[in-house]
Design an enzyme around this catalytic site. Structure first.
Site, PDB file in Angstrom:
ATOM      1  N   ARG A 106      40.547  41.693  45.252  1.00 50.97           N
ATOM      2  CA  ARG A 106      41.971  41.344  45.364  1.00 50.97           C
ATOM      3  C   ARG A 106      42.174  40.068  46.191  1.00 50.97           C
ATOM      4  O   ARG A 106      43.037  39.242  45.904  1.00 50.97           O
ATOM      5  CB  ARG A 106      42.725  42.522  46.004  1.00 50.97           C
ATOM      6  CG  ARG A 106      44.222  42.320  46.034  1.00 50.97           C
ATOM      7  CD  ARG A 106      44.936  43.572  46.515  1.00 50.97           C
ATOM      8  NE  ARG A 106      46.379  43.378  46.538  1.00 50.97           N
ATOM      9  CZ  ARG A 106      47.170  43.734  47.542  1.00 50.97           C
ATOM     10  NH1 ARG A 106      46.653  44.322  48.615  1.00 50.97           N
ATOM     11  NH2 ARG A 106      48.461  43.512  47.490  1.00 50.97           N
TER      12      ARG A 106
ATOM     13  N   ASP B  85      44.014  34.595  46.658  1.00 46.26           N
ATOM     14  CA  ASP B  85      43.697  33.213  47.035  1.00 46.26           C
ATOM     15  C   ASP B  85      44.005  32.275  45.860  1.00 46.26           C
ATOM     16  O   ASP B  85      44.702  31.276  46.012  1.00 46.26           O
ATOM     17  CB  ASP B  85      42.220  33.102  47.437  1.00 46.26           C
ATOM     18  CG  ASP B  85      41.874  31.694  47.893  1.00 46.26           C
ATOM     19  OD1 ASP B  85      42.728  31.075  48.572  1.00 46.26           O
ATOM     20  OD2 ASP B  85      40.777  31.200  47.576  1.00 46.26           O
TER      21      ASP B  85
ATOM     22  N   VAL C 211      47.715  31.280  44.839  1.00 50.62           N
ATOM     23  CA  VAL C 211      48.558  30.530  45.773  1.00 50.62           C
ATOM     24  C   VAL C 211      47.806  29.262  46.204  1.00 50.62           C
ATOM     25  O   VAL C 211      46.804  29.347  46.897  1.00 50.62           O
ATOM     26  CB  VAL C 211      48.926  31.408  46.995  1.00 50.62           C
ATOM     27  CG1 VAL C 211      49.894  30.665  47.896  1.00 50.62           C
ATOM     28  CG2 VAL C 211      49.524  32.735  46.530  1.00 50.62           C
TER      29      VAL C 211
ATOM     30  N   GLY D 159      45.874  27.579  44.425  1.00 49.65           N
ATOM     31  CA  GLY D 159      44.549  27.546  43.805  1.00 49.65           C
ATOM     32  C   GLY D 159      43.489  28.254  44.634  1.00 49.65           C
ATOM     33  O   GLY D 159      43.731  28.643  45.784  1.00 49.65           O
TER      34      GLY D 159
ATOM     35  N   ASP E  17      41.244  28.101  46.932  1.00 50.08           N
ATOM     36  CA  ASP E  17      40.878  27.110  47.955  1.00 50.08           C
ATOM     37  C   ASP E  17      40.724  27.741  49.341  1.00 50.08           C
ATOM     38  O   ASP E  17      40.730  27.029  50.346  1.00 50.08           O
ATOM     39  CB  ASP E  17      41.929  25.994  48.019  1.00 50.08           C
ATOM     40  CG  ASP E  17      43.246  26.502  48.584  1.00 50.08           C
ATOM     41  OD1 ASP E  17      43.452  27.746  48.612  1.00 50.08           O
ATOM     42  OD2 ASP E  17      44.061  25.676  49.025  1.00 50.08           O
TER      43      ASP E  17
ATOM     44  N   SER F 166      42.794  29.191  51.063  1.00 49.87           N
ATOM     45  CA  SER F 166      43.961  29.048  51.952  1.00 49.87           C
ATOM     46  C   SER F 166      44.472  30.407  52.418  1.00 49.87           C
ATOM     47  O   SER F 166      45.165  30.490  53.427  1.00 49.87           O
ATOM     48  CB  SER F 166      45.084  28.267  51.250  1.00 49.87           C
ATOM     49  OG  SER F 166      45.386  28.855  50.005  1.00 49.87           O
TER      50      SER F 166
ATOM     51  N   ASN G 271      50.753  40.200  51.045  1.00 50.09           N
ATOM     52  CA  ASN G 271      49.395  39.987  51.547  1.00 50.09           C
ATOM     53  C   ASN G 271      49.056  40.858  52.759  1.00 50.09           C
ATOM     54  O   ASN G 271      47.912  40.843  53.223  1.00 50.09           O
ATOM     55  CB  ASN G 271      49.186  38.512  51.903  1.00 50.09           C
ATOM     56  CG  ASN G 271      49.059  37.645  50.664  1.00 50.09           C
ATOM     57  OD1 ASN G 271      48.668  38.156  49.602  1.00 50.09           O
ATOM     58  ND2 ASN G 271      49.392  36.373  50.776  1.00 50.09           N
TER      59      ASN G 271
ATOM     60  N   PRO H 224      52.479  37.716  41.574  1.00 49.35           N
ATOM     61  CA  PRO H 224      53.270  38.524  40.639  1.00 49.35           C
ATOM     62  C   PRO H 224      53.903  39.734  41.333  1.00 49.35           C
ATOM     63  O   PRO H 224      53.267  40.343  42.189  1.00 49.35           O
ATOM     64  CB  PRO H 224      52.230  38.969  39.595  1.00 49.35           C
ATOM     65  CG  PRO H 224      50.909  38.819  40.253  1.00 49.35           C
ATOM     66  CD  PRO H 224      51.027  37.781  41.314  1.00 49.35           C
TER      67      PRO H 224
ATOM     68  N   HIS I 120      42.477  46.842  38.565  1.00 50.43           N
ATOM     69  CA  HIS I 120      43.019  48.034  39.230  1.00 50.43           C
ATOM     70  C   HIS I 120      42.213  49.287  38.895  1.00 50.43           C
ATOM     71  O   HIS I 120      42.612  50.387  39.238  1.00 50.43           O
ATOM     72  CB  HIS I 120      44.506  48.211  38.865  1.00 50.43           C
ATOM     73  CG  HIS I 120      45.386  47.171  39.511  1.00 50.43           C
ATOM     74  ND1 HIS I 120      46.717  47.025  39.241  1.00 50.43           N
ATOM     75  CD2 HIS I 120      45.100  46.220  40.436  1.00 50.43           C
ATOM     76  CE1 HIS I 120      47.228  46.032  39.950  1.00 50.43           C
ATOM     77  NE2 HIS I 120      46.255  45.513  40.683  1.00 50.43           N
ATOM     78  N   THR I 121      41.084  49.120  38.255  1.00 50.40           N
ATOM     79  CA  THR I 121      40.113  50.213  38.130  1.00 50.40           C
ATOM     80  C   THR I 121      39.495  50.512  39.490  1.00 50.40           C
ATOM     81  O   THR I 121      38.875  51.558  39.688  1.00 50.40           O
ATOM     82  CB  THR I 121      39.010  49.850  37.100  1.00 50.40           C
ATOM     83  OG1 THR I 121      38.098  50.935  37.001  1.00 50.40           O
ATOM     84  CG2 THR I 121      38.222  48.613  37.493  1.00 50.40           C
TER      85      THR I 121
END
Ligand code: HEM
Length: 324
Positions: free
Chosen positions: A61, A66, A69, A71, A73, A75, A92, A160, A190-191
């Site tokens: 996840r 990452d 948002v 890309g 990277d 961040s 987050n 999303p 989500h498995t």
């Protein structure tokens, strides 16, 4: 004619220059600069997963949040003294696995100082999390560099929504150059893992304002969630895959197909004709190989989102630097 030829030569030269400057991702990017880094990461993760196999879901996840948002990277790893970084955004707050990435980065720095990006370590860790959960093993592209900008507002606008329908989710994915197929396939992540009650409890308490549950949910499943997640319960967690929480398989799609999709965004997939067709295909045990192959492709697609390469961005020693 001559000027047309000149223009063509210029256009070809410009696009070649652009592609050199962009220096795309590639397999085995660290082949000469840090040989063996992927084995180093995998060995480190073997120990981590032996101690806690549930962190695999967290790492998968983490890479997704990452990439969506600014890309892929790293961040998401950045810290803010005044609480305004991506990691401080509401969606987050339940991310986990930061310390695993940081611990691996320490080992990688010891072997190859300032060569391997945090973003690439995150992509490798997501791949290994899937592999160690009995999922597909795929070659991960590398060559990403790290960004040093991390803003809560970007996370709030680009991730999303958990209650999104397929129209909304498809748009959010399209902004990242990802297709509807990527959406339904990657939702298969989500498995693995869990969600906290507040992520879905609106579906089982007063859904339409008359004390009801979401009628799209299988009734006994909804009742169980209602009992487990009182409206003031922020701490309890529920598996996203009702069949096998910790194993990468078709259990998630079987759950969704049976009306036991936990999040609104999971359940939504079976109500759209295209994504619904995929869900029902994946409800069949013989589709496992197809899911694995599709998942590998979509993870590679996601791993390309907004990447910094070439001379853009930086390679930093610590992933979780403080930017303000
Ligand atoms: C389609 C849009 C998506 C939405 C709306 C969504 C939303 C969520 C939410 C709300 C949770 C639970 C958070 C909590 O309450 O603790 C969650 C968990 C999770 N998500 Fe997604 N997600 C989406 C797509 C993805 C993708 C593309 C991936 C990875 C490729 C992914 C991987 C995971 C994993 C592994 C967990 C479990 C984490 C854990 O156990 O710590 N999700 N997601």
């Amino acid at each position: 004619m001559a000027s047309c030829t000149r223009f063509l030569i210029f256009a070809v030269a410009a696009s070649l220059l652009a592609s050199f400057a962009r220096a795309d991702l590639q397999y085995d990017f660290y082949n000469t600069s840090c040989p063996g880094v992927e084995t180093l990461v995998r060995d480190a993760l073997t120990e981590v997963f032996a101690a806690d196999s549930t962190v695999r879901a967290g790492l998968l996840r983490l890479h997704f949040h990452d990439c969506f948002v600014r890309g892929c990277d790293a961040s998401i790893m950045i810290n803010s003294n005044n609480g305004t970084a991506e990691k401080n955004a509401d969606p987050n707050l339940t991310l986990r696995g930061y310390e695993v990435i940081e611990a691996i980065k320490v080992k990688v720095e010891a072997a190859c100082p300032l060569v391997v990006s945090c973003a690439d370590i995150m992509a490798m860790a997501a791949r290994d999390a899937v592999k160690f959960s009995e999922g597909p093993d795929y070659l991960v592209e590398t060559g990403r560099r790290d960004g040093n900008v991390s803003m809560m507002a970007d996370a709030l606008s680009d991730l999303p929504p958990a209650d999104g329908n397929v129209t909304v989710l498809t748009k959010v994915f399209a902004v990242k150059n990802l297709t509807m197929k990527d959406l339904v396939v990657l939702s298969g992540a989500h498995t693995l893992g869990v969600a906290h009650c507040p992520s879905f409890s609106y579906r089982v308490h007063n859904y339409t304002g008359v004390g009801d549950e979401d009628p799209s949910m299988e009734p006994e499943y909804a009742e169980g969630l209602n009992a487990k997640c009182a409206p003031d319960n922020f701490a309890s967690v529920v598996p996203l895959d009702t069949v096998t929480t910790n194993e990468f398989d078709l259990g998630y799609f079987q759950s969704v197909y049976a009306g036991k999709g936990l999040l609104g965004s999971d359940d939504a997939l079976r109500h759209d004709s295209l994504t619904g067709a995929y869900v029902s295909l994946m409800n069949n045990a013989s589709s496992l190989d197809t899911f694995f192959a599709d998942f590998a492709v979509s993870m590679i697609n996601m791993g390309r989102v907004g990447v910094l390469t070439g001379t853009d961005g930086e390679i930093r020693a610590t992933c979780g630097i403080y930017v303000d």
